[in-house]
Motif scaffolding. Structure first.
Motif, PDB file in Angstrom:
ATOM      1  N   ILE A 129      -3.071   0.755  -0.513  1.00  0.00           N
ATOM      2  CA  ILE A 129      -2.984  -0.207   0.574  1.00  0.00           C
ATOM      3  C   ILE A 129      -4.363  -0.711   0.981  1.00  0.00           C
ATOM      4  CG2 ILE A 129      -2.281  -0.559   2.972  1.00  0.00           C
ATOM      5  CD1 ILE A 129       0.039  -0.358   1.060  1.00  0.00           C
ATOM      6  N   SER A 130      -5.281   0.222   1.206  1.00  0.00           N
ATOM      7  CA  SER A 130      -6.642  -0.132   1.633  1.00  0.00           C
ATOM      8  C   SER A 130      -7.587   0.956   1.153  1.00  0.00           C
ATOM      9  CB  SER A 130      -6.706  -0.270   3.166  1.00  0.00           C
ATOM     10  OG  SER A 130      -7.964  -0.731   3.576  1.00  0.00           O
ATOM     11  N   PRO A 131      -8.018   0.894  -0.116  1.00  0.00           N
ATOM     12  CA  PRO A 131      -8.742   2.006  -0.724  1.00  0.00           C
ATOM     13  C   PRO A 131     -10.135   2.241  -0.173  1.00  0.00           C
ATOM     14  CG  PRO A 131      -8.672   0.129  -2.216  1.00  0.00           C
ATOM     15  CD  PRO A 131      -7.768  -0.199  -1.071  1.00  0.00           C
ATOM     16  N   GLU A 136      -3.264   5.900   1.482  1.00  0.00           N
ATOM     17  CA  GLU A 136      -1.871   5.484   1.378  1.00  0.00           C
ATOM     18  C   GLU A 136      -1.631   4.658   0.118  1.00  0.00           C
ATOM     19  OE1 GLU A 136       0.721   4.402   4.879  1.00  0.00           O
ATOM     20  OE2 GLU A 136       0.400   2.423   4.004  1.00  0.00           O
ATOM     21  N   ARG A 137      -0.564   5.004  -0.604  1.00  0.00           N
ATOM     22  CA  ARG A 137      -0.228   4.318  -1.849  1.00  0.00           C
ATOM     23  C   ARG A 137       1.188   3.775  -1.748  1.00  0.00           C
ATOM     24  NH1 ARG A 137      -0.713   7.772  -7.257  1.00  0.00           N
ATOM     25  NH2 ARG A 137       0.780   9.017  -6.060  1.00  0.00           N
ATOM     26  N   LEU A 138       1.354   2.519  -2.165  1.00  0.00           N
ATOM     27  CA  LEU A 138       2.640   1.836  -2.028  1.00  0.00           C
ATOM     28  C   LEU A 138       3.298   1.669  -3.395  1.00  0.00           C
ATOM     29  CD1 LEU A 138       4.580   0.196  -0.118  1.00  0.00           C
ATOM     30  CD2 LEU A 138       3.365  -1.832  -0.932  1.00  0.00           C
ATOM     31  N   HIS A 139       4.568   2.085  -3.480  1.00  0.00           N
ATOM     32  CA  HIS A 139       5.406   1.836  -4.648  1.00  0.00           C
ATOM     33  C   HIS A 139       6.289   0.639  -4.283  1.00  0.00           C
ATOM     34  CE1 HIS A 139       4.596   5.906  -6.503  1.00  0.00           C
ATOM     35  NE2 HIS A 139       4.178   6.081  -5.261  1.00  0.00           N
ATOM     36  N   LEU A 140       6.016  -0.499  -4.889  1.00  0.00           N
ATOM     37  CA  LEU A 140       6.646  -1.754  -4.492  1.00  0.00           C
ATOM     38  C   LEU A 140       7.739  -2.142  -5.480  1.00  0.00           C
ATOM     39  CD1 LEU A 140       6.485  -4.062  -2.408  1.00  0.00           C
ATOM     40  CD2 LEU A 140       4.786  -5.157  -3.885  1.00  0.00           C
ATOM     41  N   TYR A 141       8.924  -2.479  -4.947  1.00  0.00           N
ATOM     42  CA  TYR A 141      10.096  -2.790  -5.765  1.00  0.00           C
ATOM     43  C   TYR A 141      10.761  -4.078  -5.296  1.00  0.00           C
ATOM     44  CZ  TYR A 141      10.038   1.989  -7.644  1.00  0.00           C
ATOM     45  OH  TYR A 141       9.681   3.162  -8.271  1.00  0.00           O
ATOM     46  N   CYS A 142      11.559  -4.638  -6.191  1.00  0.00           N
ATOM     47  CA  CYS A 142      12.501  -5.698  -5.835  1.00  0.00           C
ATOM     48  C   CYS A 142      13.903  -5.161  -6.086  1.00  0.00           C
ATOM     49  CB  CYS A 142      12.269  -6.952  -6.669  1.00  0.00           C
ATOM     50  SG  CYS A 142      13.483  -8.276  -6.371  1.00  0.00           S
TER      51      CYS A 142
END
Length: 205
Positions: A129-131, A136-142
């Motif tokens: 997200i903001s390294p 925090e790490r985001l797993h992004l899906y549709c």
């Protein structure tokens, strides 16, 4: 490999690590040195890192109606920075310890919208997200849903969530990305992905 071993292996030396705050968010302080691109080594650097959880974000799209299912909710950090207190976002939430990302996707979509996912969600990206200061790490899906069945107020009472479902035609969603109505970075990222993949998703509808 522990933190110190991993950092040394990558050209970093971890000299100290202390936890400064251990609440909902955790704050760690590090002292490190690292190798510069010119081959020299930095002096000892003091760095503070917010320790965040792994999270999921889910863009809900209906290719039949060409519509996007979004949510609105109050966000205090947005308000104190001068942005709208009510933010327009995609579904998102923390992954519970030991929970697979796809299980978190289904849980968060159900809790925040009541929608039923049709078929297997498609992964968009896994990204920090903001390294610069946050783990925090985001797993992004549709995920494909029936937007005609979406609406209402949702969220867990045990977490004091107050979430309103918002269904918008794709063209409105696209306009909101450019006119500033959407100020959430992972919602913008998902929107750019949808712009690139919308025709493919609609052709399979």
């Amino acid at each position: 490999m522990d933190d110190a071993g991993r950092l040394r292996a990558e050209g970093y030396t971890l000299l100290a690590h202390d936890r400064c705050h251990d609440g909902f968010l955790k704050l760690d302080r590090y002292q490190v040195r690292h190798r510069r691109f010119d081959g020299t080594t930095t002096p000892v650097l003091d760095r503070e890192i917010v320790v965040g959880a792994d999270c999921v974000g889910v863009l809900l799209y209906d290719p039949v109606h060409d519509a996007v299912v979004l949510i609105e909710q109050f966000r205090l950090p947005a308000a104190v920075t001068g942005e709208d207190a009510i933010q327009v976002e995609i579904v998102a939430g923390r992954i519970d310890p030991g929970e697979p990302p796809l299980a978190a996707v289904e849980r968060e979509v159900r809790e925040e919208t009541g929608c039923v996912i049709l078929g297997a969600p498609e992964r968009i990206a896994v990204a920090l997200i903001s390294p610069g200061y946050n783990t925090e790490r985001l797993h992004l899906y549709c995920a494909i849903v029936d937007a005609g069945a979406a609406g209402g107020l949702h969220g867990l009472a045990t977490e004091d969530e107050d979430i309103r479902v918002l269904v918008q035609p794709y063209d409105t969603f696209a306009a909101w990305q450019t006119d500033g109505r959407i100020a959430n970075l992972f919602t913008l990222h998902a929107g750019l992905w949808l712009a690139l993949n919308r025709d493919r998703l609609r052709s399979g509808a």
